[in-house]
Motif scaffolding. Structure first.
Motif, PDB file in Angstrom:
ATOM      1  N   GLY A  81       4.716  -1.947   1.475  1.00 16.62           N
ATOM      2  CA  GLY A  81       3.518  -2.332   0.729  1.00 16.62           C
ATOM      3  C   GLY A  81       2.490  -1.225   0.568  1.00 16.62           C
ATOM      4  O   GLY A  81       1.411  -1.455   0.029  1.00 16.62           O
ATOM      5  N   ALA A  82       2.810  -0.016   0.999  1.00 14.64           N
ATOM      6  CA  ALA A  82       1.866   1.107   0.874  1.00 14.64           C
ATOM      7  C   ALA A  82       1.747   1.539  -0.581  1.00 14.64           C
ATOM      8  O   ALA A  82       2.705   1.466  -1.347  1.00 14.64           O
ATOM      9  CB  ALA A  82       2.329   2.280   1.718  1.00 14.64           C
ATOM     10  N   ALA A  83       0.558   1.982  -0.952  1.00 15.92           N
ATOM     11  CA  ALA A  83       0.330   2.498  -2.294  1.00 15.92           C
ATOM     12  C   ALA A  83       1.050   3.834  -2.449  1.00 15.92           C
ATOM     13  O   ALA A  83       1.101   4.633  -1.511  1.00 15.92           O
ATOM     14  CB  ALA A  83      -1.164   2.685  -2.537  1.00 15.92           C
ATOM     15  N   ALA A  84       1.629   4.085  -3.591  1.00  8.59           N
ATOM     16  CA  ALA A  84       2.334   5.337  -3.846  1.00  8.59           C
ATOM     17  C   ALA A  84       1.357   6.501  -3.806  1.00  8.59           C
ATOM     18  O   ALA A  84       0.235   6.420  -4.289  1.00  8.59           O
ATOM     19  CB  ALA A  84       3.005   5.284  -5.212  1.00  8.59           C
ATOM     20  N   GLY A  85       1.780   7.576  -3.175  1.00 12.04           N
ATOM     21  CA  GLY A  85       0.981   8.786  -3.127  1.00 12.04           C
ATOM     22  C   GLY A  85      -0.179   8.751  -2.148  1.00 12.04           C
ATOM     23  O   GLY A  85      -0.973   9.670  -2.091  1.00 12.04           O
ATOM     24  N   GLY A  86      -0.287   7.730  -1.376  1.00  7.33           N
ATOM     25  CA  GLY A  86      -1.394   7.661  -0.421  1.00  7.33           C
ATOM     26  C   GLY A  86      -1.046   6.779   0.748  1.00  7.33           C
ATOM     27  O   GLY A  86       0.019   6.196   0.805  1.00  7.33           O
ATOM     28  N   GLY A 109      -2.078   3.616   3.467  1.00 12.62           N
ATOM     29  CA  GLY A 109      -2.794   2.341   3.456  1.00 12.62           C
ATOM     30  C   GLY A 109      -1.920   1.206   3.008  1.00 12.62           C
ATOM     31  O   GLY A 109      -0.962   1.387   2.270  1.00 12.62           O
ATOM     32  N   ASP A 110      -2.255   0.025   3.447  1.00 12.42           N
ATOM     33  CA  ASP A 110      -1.501  -1.173   3.123  1.00 12.42           C
ATOM     34  C   ASP A 110      -2.229  -1.919   2.022  1.00 12.42           C
ATOM     35  O   ASP A 110      -3.414  -2.205   2.127  1.00 12.42           O
ATOM     36  CB  ASP A 110      -1.403  -2.030   4.394  1.00 12.42           C
ATOM     37  CG  ASP A 110      -0.420  -3.171   4.242  1.00 12.42           C
ATOM     38  OD1 ASP A 110       0.022  -3.445   3.116  1.00 12.42           O
ATOM     39  OD2 ASP A 110      -0.091  -3.782   5.274  1.00 12.42           O
ATOM     40  N   VAL A 111      -1.530  -2.223   0.928  1.00 12.92           N
ATOM     41  CA  VAL A 111      -2.174  -2.906  -0.188  1.00 12.92           C
ATOM     42  C   VAL A 111      -1.655  -4.324  -0.364  1.00 12.92           C
ATOM     43  O   VAL A 111      -1.841  -4.928  -1.403  1.00 12.92           O
ATOM     44  CB  VAL A 111      -1.988  -2.119  -1.512  1.00 12.92           C
ATOM     45  CG1 VAL A 111      -2.702  -0.797  -1.430  1.00 12.92           C
ATOM     46  CG2 VAL A 111      -0.522  -1.926  -1.831  1.00 12.92           C
ATOM     47  N   ARG A 112      -1.019  -4.881   0.659  1.00 15.82           N
ATOM     48  CA  ARG A 112      -0.474  -6.239   0.560  1.00 15.82           C
ATOM     49  C   ARG A 112      -1.540  -7.270   0.436  1.00 15.82           C
ATOM     50  O   ARG A 112      -2.596  -7.283   0.861  1.00 15.82           O
ATOM     51  CB  ARG A 112       0.373  -6.567   1.789  1.00 15.82           C
ATOM     52  CG  ARG A 112       1.714  -5.916   1.711  1.00 15.82           C
ATOM     53  CD  ARG A 112       2.544  -6.364   2.849  1.00 15.82           C
ATOM     54  NE  ARG A 112       2.584  -5.226   3.779  1.00 15.82           N
ATOM     55  CZ  ARG A 112       3.235  -5.226   4.903  1.00 15.82           C
ATOM     56  NH1 ARG A 112       3.864  -6.271   5.307  1.00 15.82           N
ATOM     57  NH2 ARG A 112       3.267  -4.192   5.676  1.00 15.82           N
TER      58      ARG A 112
END
Length: 55
Positions: free
Chosen positions: A45-50, A52-55
């Motif tokens: 669920g991590a954002a591409a290129g960075g 952090g969890d964006v779920r």
């Protein structure tokens, strides 16, 4: 009897994976995408290129 370097080179077959798949790897979990990296990793669920969890 030995072969010259030129003769040996002709029999060599080049192949394998593309040089760099780094753009397809999730920076958080290492998941390798089937194609271009999606905006969100389907595994963690991590954002591409960075990070952090964006779920």
């Amino acid at each position: 009897m030995t072969e010259s370097g030129e003769a040996r080179g002709r029999d060599r077959v080049e192949g394998g994976d593309p040089v760099c798949w780094l753009s397809r790897v999730c920076p958080e979990c290492g998941h390798l995408a089937d194609g271009e990296q999606p905006a969100v990793c389907p595994r963690c669920g991590a954002a591409a290129g960075g990070s952090g969890d964006v779920r």
